[in-house]
Scaffold this motif. Sequence first.
Motif, PDB file in Angstrom:
ATOM      1  N   VAL A 110       4.698 -27.666  20.099  1.00 16.45           N
ATOM      2  CA  VAL A 110       6.095 -27.859  19.716  1.00 16.45           C
ATOM      3  C   VAL A 110       6.584 -26.524  19.169  1.00 16.45           C
ATOM      4  O   VAL A 110       6.101 -26.043  18.145  1.00 16.45           O
ATOM      5  N   THR A 111       7.515 -25.912  19.871  1.00 14.07           N
ATOM      6  CA  THR A 111       7.959 -24.564  19.523  1.00 14.07           C
ATOM      7  C   THR A 111       9.241 -24.613  18.705  1.00 14.07           C
ATOM      8  O   THR A 111      10.238 -25.176  19.145  1.00 14.07           O
ATOM      9  N   TYR A 112       9.176 -24.032  17.510  1.00 11.12           N
ATOM     10  CA  TYR A 112      10.365 -23.873  16.687  1.00 11.12           C
ATOM     11  C   TYR A 112      10.867 -22.445  16.861  1.00 11.12           C
ATOM     12  O   TYR A 112      10.124 -21.483  16.638  1.00 11.12           O
ATOM     13  N   SER A 113      12.122 -22.318  17.257  1.00 13.75           N
ATOM     14  CA  SER A 113      12.733 -21.008  17.444  1.00 13.75           C
ATOM     15  C   SER A 113      13.765 -20.786  16.354  1.00 13.75           C
ATOM     16  O   SER A 113      14.658 -21.616  16.151  1.00 13.75           O
ATOM     17  N   ALA A 120       9.128 -34.522  36.754  1.00 11.02           N
ATOM     18  CA  ALA A 120       9.493 -33.550  37.791  1.00 11.02           C
ATOM     19  C   ALA A 120       8.960 -32.158  37.504  1.00 11.02           C
ATOM     20  O   ALA A 120       8.569 -31.426  38.416  1.00 11.02           O
ATOM     21  N   VAL A 121       8.933 -31.783  36.223  1.00  9.01           N
ATOM     22  CA  VAL A 121       8.620 -30.402  35.847  1.00  9.01           C
ATOM     23  C   VAL A 121       7.209 -30.261  35.296  1.00  9.01           C
ATOM     24  O   VAL A 121       6.543 -29.241  35.502  1.00  9.01           O
ATOM     25  N   GLY A 122       6.750 -31.253  34.551  1.00  6.92           N
ATOM     26  CA  GLY A 122       5.436 -31.179  33.946  1.00  6.92           C
ATOM     27  C   GLY A 122       5.428 -30.658  32.536  1.00  6.92           C
ATOM     28  O   GLY A 122       4.364 -30.358  31.981  1.00  6.92           O
ATOM     29  N   SER A 123       6.602 -30.534  31.925  1.00  7.78           N
ATOM     30  CA  SER A 123       6.692 -30.056  30.547  1.00  7.78           C
ATOM     31  C   SER A 123       7.980 -30.587  29.926  1.00  7.78           C
ATOM     32  O   SER A 123       8.955 -30.871  30.626  1.00  7.78           O
ATOM     33  N   VAL A 124       7.960 -30.724  28.601  1.00  4.54           N
ATOM     34  CA  VAL A 124       9.188 -31.096  27.879  1.00  4.54           C
ATOM     35  C   VAL A 124       9.704 -29.918  27.064  1.00  4.54           C
ATOM     36  O   VAL A 124      10.707 -30.047  26.353  1.00  4.54           O
ATOM     37  N   ASN A 125       9.040 -28.767  27.152  1.00  2.86           N
ATOM     38  CA  ASN A 125       9.547 -27.571  26.504  1.00  2.86           C
ATOM     39  C   ASN A 125      10.743 -27.052  27.300  1.00  2.86           C
ATOM     40  O   ASN A 125      10.661 -26.868  28.517  1.00  2.86           O
ATOM     41  N   ILE A 126      11.866 -26.817  26.638  1.00  2.97           N
ATOM     42  CA  ILE A 126      13.094 -26.469  27.335  1.00  2.97           C
ATOM     43  C   ILE A 126      12.967 -25.144  28.073  1.00  2.97           C
ATOM     44  O   ILE A 126      13.427 -25.005  29.215  1.00  2.97           O
ATOM     45  N   THR A 127      12.337 -24.147  27.454  1.00  3.56           N
ATOM     46  CA  THR A 127      12.133 -22.855  28.108  1.00  3.56           C
ATOM     47  C   THR A 127      11.299 -23.013  29.378  1.00  3.56           C
ATOM     48  O   THR A 127      11.600 -22.400  30.412  1.00  3.56           O
ATOM     49  N   ASP A 128      10.272 -23.853  29.326  1.00  8.38           N
ATOM     50  CA  ASP A 128       9.445 -24.106  30.508  1.00  8.38           C
ATOM     51  C   ASP A 128      10.256 -24.792  31.603  1.00  8.38           C
ATOM     52  O   ASP A 128      10.145 -24.441  32.788  1.00  8.38           O
ATOM     53  N   PHE A 170       4.693 -21.982  16.406  1.00  9.74           N
ATOM     54  CA  PHE A 170       4.082 -22.976  17.293  1.00  9.74           C
ATOM     55  C   PHE A 170       3.458 -24.069  16.435  1.00  9.74           C
ATOM     56  O   PHE A 170       2.410 -23.883  15.827  1.00  9.74           O
ATOM     57  N   PHE A 171       4.144 -25.193  16.427  1.00 11.85           N
ATOM     58  CA  PHE A 171       3.774 -26.299  15.544  1.00 11.85           C
ATOM     59  C   PHE A 171       2.809 -27.216  16.281  1.00 11.85           C
ATOM     60  O   PHE A 171       3.151 -27.824  17.298  1.00 11.85           O
TER      61      PHE A 171
END
Length: 497
Positions: free
Chosen positions: A86-89, A197-205, A53-54
């Motif tokens: 910012v999540t690095y997987s 629309a979603v409230g997040s830019v994290n793809i998993t979210d 988690f960056f």
Amino acid sequence: MNELIPLMVIIPVICALLLNLFHKKDRTVKLLAIFVAIVIPAIPLLANYGVYFFGGHAPLISDPTLLSTLPANLQNSTIALFHPAVTYSYEAFQKIFIFILGIVAFFAIFTSLSQNKRVSGPLMFLMFIGTAAVTAIMLSDDIFHIYVFFEIAALAQTGIILTSKSDNNYETALKYMILGSIGGPLLLLGIGFVLGAVGSVNITDIVYVISHNLVDPLSPTLLFAFSLIFFGWLYVSGLPPFHTIKSGIYSKALPNSAALLQTFTVITFISVGIAIFRIFSYLPFFKTLIVIFSLLAMILGVTMAIMQTDFRKMIAFLAVGELGYIGLGFGLATQLSITAGLFQALNEIIVTALLFIGFGTILYLTKTSNTKKLGGMLEHNPIVAIMVLMGGFAMAGVPPLNGFQSKMMIIQASLDSGFPEISIIAVLVSIVTFMVFIKAYHSIYLKPKPNDLVVSDKPLPKSSIIAIGALLIICIILGLFPQLATDSISQFAMGLI
């Protein structure tokens, strides 16, 4: 050793800044560049799998102590699941591609340093910055983060073209920047609509919110966002209608730089493609759109390659056409097809880098890439000529090389999905690719040497021969033992379906 995950991005960035600072000190630049170029492919081999988690922390739900201190309405809301960082997987799939990116970057930097008397600090800076940006794109689970680093990579690609000494390189760079001023903002605008629309830019979210019907999946906002992001993806990857400018970028760069630029494109293509697939694959027209544009890329790429008399442009258009095979993997949307498409992406990176560096030895000796002015080059280094021939066979899908394995998987996936027509087109494009390559190879190596062709008597740089040989060995290994890559890729593909 999850702390090594961000270092895959941080180390090349720091190196790039230092190279720019010491650009007039050739010895320092060479030593630092070679050292970091060796480190880059080593880090993914040492890093542990997991997430990093960056600039933030894990979702609130993963920390019960912290979650219990919040109001009840937040504890039971979707916000507790969101990723406020910012999540690095980093898993086996990312490991394969980042490692191969590091290998190509190493050879591109190594050959560039050995072939030029004067070290170009700005060129080294751009190569490392581009490598860092594309690594971040591959690692990121944040679609806005992907966009930011794509723009950095695009600027690095433009700079690499500007540092080359090809004819009309400034014109090509300007065209790419002009198109980027359209494609990039549209991609960003689409991401903005998704955020709204979603409230997040994290793809998993985003996937969670859409899959649980917390927003209307077919809302005009999300449909418009898809159209903008899809258009941006076409620009990012060089699929039609952007195939000519992307091939122009490759052909105007020096061969070792072109090998790295093409790697940037393929990894960005699959990274953004995976993000789009995860978010929008529920749309009824999603698969059809990708298949159509992929087939267009295959047909237009090989058609344009037939007409080229410059071997750099020929490889460039063939490389664009090969992207179509990767796209088919996403479009058919089965575990086998996605595995085949991603394996094809890996193979394209390796094979195209081999061909750019291999044919680049001809440019090094003759100062020309016009096949009409070339001939008789087989006698100057038959070993390199044979290795380049093998690379061409790999691109065309000749067994038992790696290109055959991935293309056969794509053909099988097409048949399994009930689309024999796609299988036929894939076979025909592969046959024409073989013909185009053989025609160029004959013009360069086998036909009589023109009387006015001046060939330098200096030996080929050992760095180029080593790079070509190493890349060919990888082609052979993946051709004989494709499971070394496909097992991990297949597991990743299973998670996408």
